[in-house]
Design a protein around this motif. Structure first.
Motif, mmCIF file in Angstrom:
data_model
loop_
_atom_site.group_PDB
_atom_site.id
_atom_site.type_symbol
_atom_site.label_atom_id
_atom_site.label_comp_id
_atom_site.label_asym_id
_atom_site.label_seq_id
_atom_site.Cartn_x
_atom_site.Cartn_y
_atom_site.Cartn_z
ATOM 1 N N GLN A 101 2.019 -3.264 -8.561
ATOM 2 C CA GLN A 101 1.699 -4.644 -8.183
ATOM 3 C C GLN A 101 2.494 -5.631 -9.037
ATOM 4 O O GLN A 101 3.086 -6.580 -8.526
ATOM 5 N N LYS A 117 0.824 -1.203 0.000
ATOM 6 C CA LYS A 117 0.000 0.000 0.000
ATOM 7 C C LYS A 117 0.862 1.258 0.000
ATOM 8 O O LYS A 117 0.559 2.242 -0.686
ATOM 9 N N LYS A 156 2.284 1.833 -3.499
ATOM 10 C CA LYS A 156 1.276 2.354 -4.410
ATOM 11 C C LYS A 156 0.992 3.824 -4.136
ATOM 12 O O LYS A 156 0.810 4.631 -5.058
ATOM 13 N N ASP A 189 -1.311 1.730 -9.582
ATOM 14 C CA ASP A 189 -1.428 0.530 -8.750
ATOM 15 C C ASP A 189 -1.069 -0.760 -9.472
ATOM 16 O O ASP A 189 -0.331 -1.595 -8.964
#
Length: 696
Positions: A32, A19, A22, A28
C-alpha cells in the motif's frame, strides 16, 4: 529488490489492481505504501481502479468496459460510454468473466475491417458470484456458469459445501488467476438437482437478488398501515354506490384495477379505478425505497415475487370484492363513436361489487353462462353489452390509426403438486381480456396527455420508431418469404406494419414474421420526456393502471396526486423533476432484468416438461434458420433446435435466414414450413430442447 521496485515491475508487466498486488507480493501495508509513493512521484497512474505505468500508452488507450458475453473462445465487451461492443478473442480475455468491469485496448488492425477488436488489460471491478451447474471431471468439481456453460470454474475441495455432480449451485470466487484454469471458487448455496425446473428458478432468483421476503424495516412499516378510516375518505369522491367491479384471472390476488361503464346521451361514461398505492407508499419511506429497488413484480409459472409486501399487494391496496378501498379514478366521457371527448382524475373511495373472472365473463358474453354465473354478475350485468359495444368501436379506431397487434405466443405452464411442469399450453386471450386491455390503454393515454399538456415532470412509456438498419433486415426476410417488403419510407408506418401482420395471421408464417417484426422494433422503455408510443400509434402514453405491480405507475400516481390537489406547476417540477428521471432509469433497468428472468424461468419449465416426453413425435413449424440448425416451434409454444450436424455433414447454405439447404443432398427447409420432430434431449438448467427432424 525493494518492495517499491517489485510493485513497479509488476505494474509495468500488466495493469494491476491493489488487491492483486497484495495477493502477489504479500505484506499489505508495505505494498500500500509503495503504491502511494509511486503515485506521488508520478511513476504510476490510476484509471478505473487499476494502476498503470505512466510511460505506457496503455493508460491513455484503455477503454472502460463491461464483459457482457463469454463464449468458448471469445468474448464481447460493452463500452461504458456507449458505442459498438468490442470483440475479444480468447488470447486477449485474461481470465475475465461475464459482468466484470474491464479496461480494454483496441487493436489497430481488427480481423474484420470496420469492427472493434481488442484485449483486456485489467479487470477493474471483478464480479464475485456466479450461478450454474456443478460438474465432476477427473475427481474434481467445477461450476459451469449459466451465462457461459462451456467454461469450467474449479471448486476448492475445502469449500465445496457438500455439492455433488448435477447440483444447481451458487459460488463465490475465492481467488482469481491470470487465466480461467487458475480461478478457484467456493460453494455459497446449493439449490438441488439441475434437472428440476423449480430448483433452477430458485438459482435464477438468487442470482438476480430477488426474494419473496422483505427487509424487517419494510415489513414493520407495512404492519403499521390500517384499513381506510373516516379521515382517509375526506376530500375523496365517494363512488361506493357505483356498480364498479374487477376483472382478472381466477387466481389473481393483487387486484389493482376496476372498471365501471354507463351509457349517456352523448355516448359513454367510462371509469377506470386504480388502487391508490401512493396513499400508503410515501416518499422517503422504507416501503418506497424497496419498491424502487425492485421496480416491478416478477411473475413466473404459478408464482410471483411481489414489488410490495402482501399486506399491501393482496390486502389494503387490492380492490377486493365488498371492501372499501382508496382509489385513483380516471373518469372519461366518450362520444358515440368511442372517441375521448373529456376526462378527469379524482381521488375516490370505491367498493367492488364482484371479483370478475375472465373465463366466466367470456361465457356470459357468449351466452353460455349457467344460472349460478348469471346470479353472481347480476349487479353488473347491464354494463356488459355496453362494454362490448365500446370495445368494438375502440378496436375500429385502433385499426384506423394503425395500432400494431402482435401475436406474442405466450405460454401457460401447468404444474403438479410437487412443482413439476406437467403441461404447456398456448395462452388464449378472450374477448374480456382484450376489452380490459383497451380500457386500460385509454386511462394510460389520458394520464400521459394530462402531464404533457401541463408540462409536468413525468414517467412516460416511450416506444420509438424502428432503426432503419433493422428495417432492412426485416425487408430481406420478407422478400425471401415471398411477402411484400416495400414500405413508403425508410421506416414503415404503423398501418403498413399492421397490414403485414394481418396478412400472415393464421398462416404458417404468422409466428416467424410476427417475431421478426417484434425484433425490428425498438424496445419500449420509461423516459421523463414524452416521445409517444410507435407500436400503439399513440402520441401520449404512460403506465398508470398497475401501481401494485410496477413502480412507474406508482411514481406518476404520486405526481398526479399533487397536481390534482392543486399544487402549482412550479412546485410540482421542484418536487418531482429529479425523481421522474431517476424512476424512469431505474424502472427501465428493472423491467429488462425481470423480463430476462421470466423468460429464463419459462425455458426451464418447458424443458422440464419436454424431458418427460423424450422419444415422442410432435408437429411443429420451422421458426428460425441459423448455422447452428433449424429452430422448430410446437403448437404449445415449446421451441427446440434441430442441430446442423444431424441434418448434413458439411456447411449448410442459408438464404437470408429463411431457407436452410444441404448442398450435398439438395434437401431444404423454409421458415414457416410444417415439420415432424422427435424430442431428443433437454437441458433444464439452460432451458434448451433438442429435436430430431423426421423424414417426410
Amino acid at each position: 529488490m525493494s518492495i517499491r521496485s517489485k510493485v513497479l515491475r509488476e505494474i509495468e508487466k500488466k495493469p494491476r489492481r491493489l488487491k492483486e498486488l497484495k495477493e502477489k507480493l504479500g505484506n499489505d501495508k508495505k505494498v500500500q505504501r509503495a503504491v502511494e509513493e509511486l503515485l506521488a512521484k508520478g511513476r504510476i497512474c490510476q484509471k478505473q481502479g487499476a494502476y498503470f505505468a505512466v510511460k505506457s500508452r496503455m493508460a491513455e488507450e484503455a477503454l472502460p468496459c463491461t464483459l457482457v458475453k463469454l463464449g468458448g473462445s471469445f468474448g464481447f465487451a460493452a463500452q461504458n460510454a456507449g458505442g459498438p461492443d468490442v470483440f475479444i478473442p480468447s488470447r486477449g480475455l485474461s481470465g475475465a468473466l461475464p459482468g466484470d468491469g474491464v479496461l480494454v485496448r483496441l487493436y489497430e488492425k481488427p480481423r474484420v475491417p470496420g469492427s472493434l477488436e481488442g484485449e483486456v488489460l485489467a479487470v477493474t471491478e471483478p464480479r464475485q458470484a456466479f450461478v450454474g451447474t456443478v460438474t465432476e471431471e477427473n475427481g474434481r468439481l467445477y461450476l459451469a456458469p449459466d451465462e457461459c456453460p462451456s467454461l469450467r470454474i474449479q471448486i476448492k475441495k475445502s469449500a465445496d459445501g457438500g455439492a455433488q455432480n448435477g447440483d444447481k449451485a451458487a459460488v463465490e470466487l475465492l481467488t482469481r488467476g491470470a487465466d480461467y484454469a487458475e480461478h478457484r471458487a467456493g460453494v455459497a448455496m446449493r439449490f438441488g438437482s439441475a434437472g428440476e425446473a423449480k430448483q433452477c428458478v430458485r438459482a435464477l432468483l438468487y442470482s438476480a437478488g430477488l426474494s419473496r421476503h422483505f427487509p424487517e424495516k419494510v415489513k414493520a412499516e407495512a404492519r403499521k398501515l390500517a384499513e381506510p378510516q373516516a379521515a382517509d375518505l375526506k376530500k375523496r369522491t365517494d363512488l361506493r354506490h357505483w356498480p364498479i367491479f374487477t376483472i382478472d384471472s381466477a387466481h389473481t390476488k393483487d387486484i389493482d384495477d376496476a372498471i365501471s361503464l354507463a351509457v349517456s346521451e352523448a355516448g359513454y361514461e367510462l371509469g377506470v379505478h386504480i388502487a391508490d398505492v401512493s396513499h400508503y407508499v410515501r416518499p422517503g419511506s422504507e416501503l418506497n425505497k424497496e419498491a424502487l429497488r425492485r421496480g416491478t413484480s416478477v411473475y413466473y409459472a404459478d408464482s410471483v415475487i411481489p414489488m410490495l409486501p402482501r399486506q399491501l399487494s393482496n390486502g389494503l391496496c387490492s380492490l377486493n370484492e365488498g371492501a372499501d378501498r382508496l382509489a385513483f379514478s380516471c373518469l372519461m366521457q366518450l362520444d358515440a363513436k368511442g372517441q375521448v371527448k373529456s376526462f378527469r382524475f379524482e381521488k375516490t373511495v370505491i367498493r367492488s361489487r364482484v371479483k370478475g373472472v375472465y373465463s366466466e365473463l367470456n361465457a356470459l358474453l357468449e351466452g353460455a353462462a349457467d344460472d349460478a354465473l348469471q346470479k353472481k354478475y347480476a349487479d353488473v350485468a347491464e354494463q356488459l353489452p355496453a362494454m362490448r359495444e365500446l370495445y368494438e368501436k375502440r378496436t375500429a379506431l385502433r385499426r384506423q390509426r394503425g395500432g400494431i397487434e402482435l401475436e406474442s405466443g405466450e405460454a401457460k405452464l401447468l404444474l403438479d403438486e410437487e412443482g413439476r411442469c406437467v403441461g404447456v399450453e398456448k395462452r388464449r386471450r378472450g374477448l374480456t381480456e382484450r376489452m380490459i386491455e383497451e380500457f386500460m390503454l385509454l386511462a394510460n393515454g389520458c394520464a400521459a396527455r394530462l402531464a404533457r399538456e401541463n408540462e409536468l415532470p413525468f414517467v412516460y412509456r416511450v416506444h420509438e420508431e424502428p432503426d432503419p438498419e433493422r428495417v432492412e433486415k426485416l425487408q430481406a426476410l420478407l422478400r425471401a418469404c415471398g411477402l411484400k417488403a416495400q414500405f413508403a419510407g425508410e421506416v414503415p408506418t404503423q398501418p403498413e406494419l399492421a397490414a403485414l401482420l394481418d396478412s400472415t395471421r393464421g398462416t404458417p408464417l404468422e409466428r416467424p414474421v410476427h417475431t421478426a417484426v417484434l425484433r425490428t422494433m425498438a424496445k419500449a422503455k420509461y423516459e421523463p420526456e414524452p416521445k409517444g408510443h410507435y407500436g400503439l400509434a399513440l402520441a401520449d402514453y404512460a403506465h398508470f393502471t398497475s401501481p401494485i405491480r410496477r413502480y412507474p405507475d406508482l411514481a406518476i400516481h404520486r405526481i398526479l396526486s399533487d397536481w390534482c390537489a392543486g399544487v402549482d406547476r412550479g412546485e410540482v417540477k421542484k418536487r418531482y423533476e429529479k425523481f421522474a428521471a431517476e424512476a424512469s432509469g431505474e424502472s427501465s433497468a428493472r423491467e429488462v432484468a425481470a423480463m430476462q428472468l421470466e423468460r429464463a424461468a419459462e425455458g426451464c419449465y418447458k424443458a422440464e416438461y419436454m424431458g418427460a416426453h423424450l422419444g415422442e413425435t410432435f408437429g411443429g413449424i420451422v421458426s428460425g434458420v441459423t448455422r447452428q440448425g433449424l429452430y422448430v416451434e410446437l403448437e404449445n409454444t415449446v421451441e427446440g433446435l434441430v442441430r446442423t450436424d444431424t441434418l448434413c455433414k458439411g456447411e449448410p447454405e442459408l438464404t437470408e435466414g429463411v431457407r436452410w439447404r444441404d448442398p450435398l443432398t439438395g434437401r431444404q427447409w423454409d421458415l414457416g414450413q410444417a415439420v415432424q420432430v422427435k424430442a431428443l434431449a433437454v437441458d433444464v438448467a439452460l432451458g434448451h430442447v433438442d429435436f430430431e427432424l423426421l423424414e417426410d
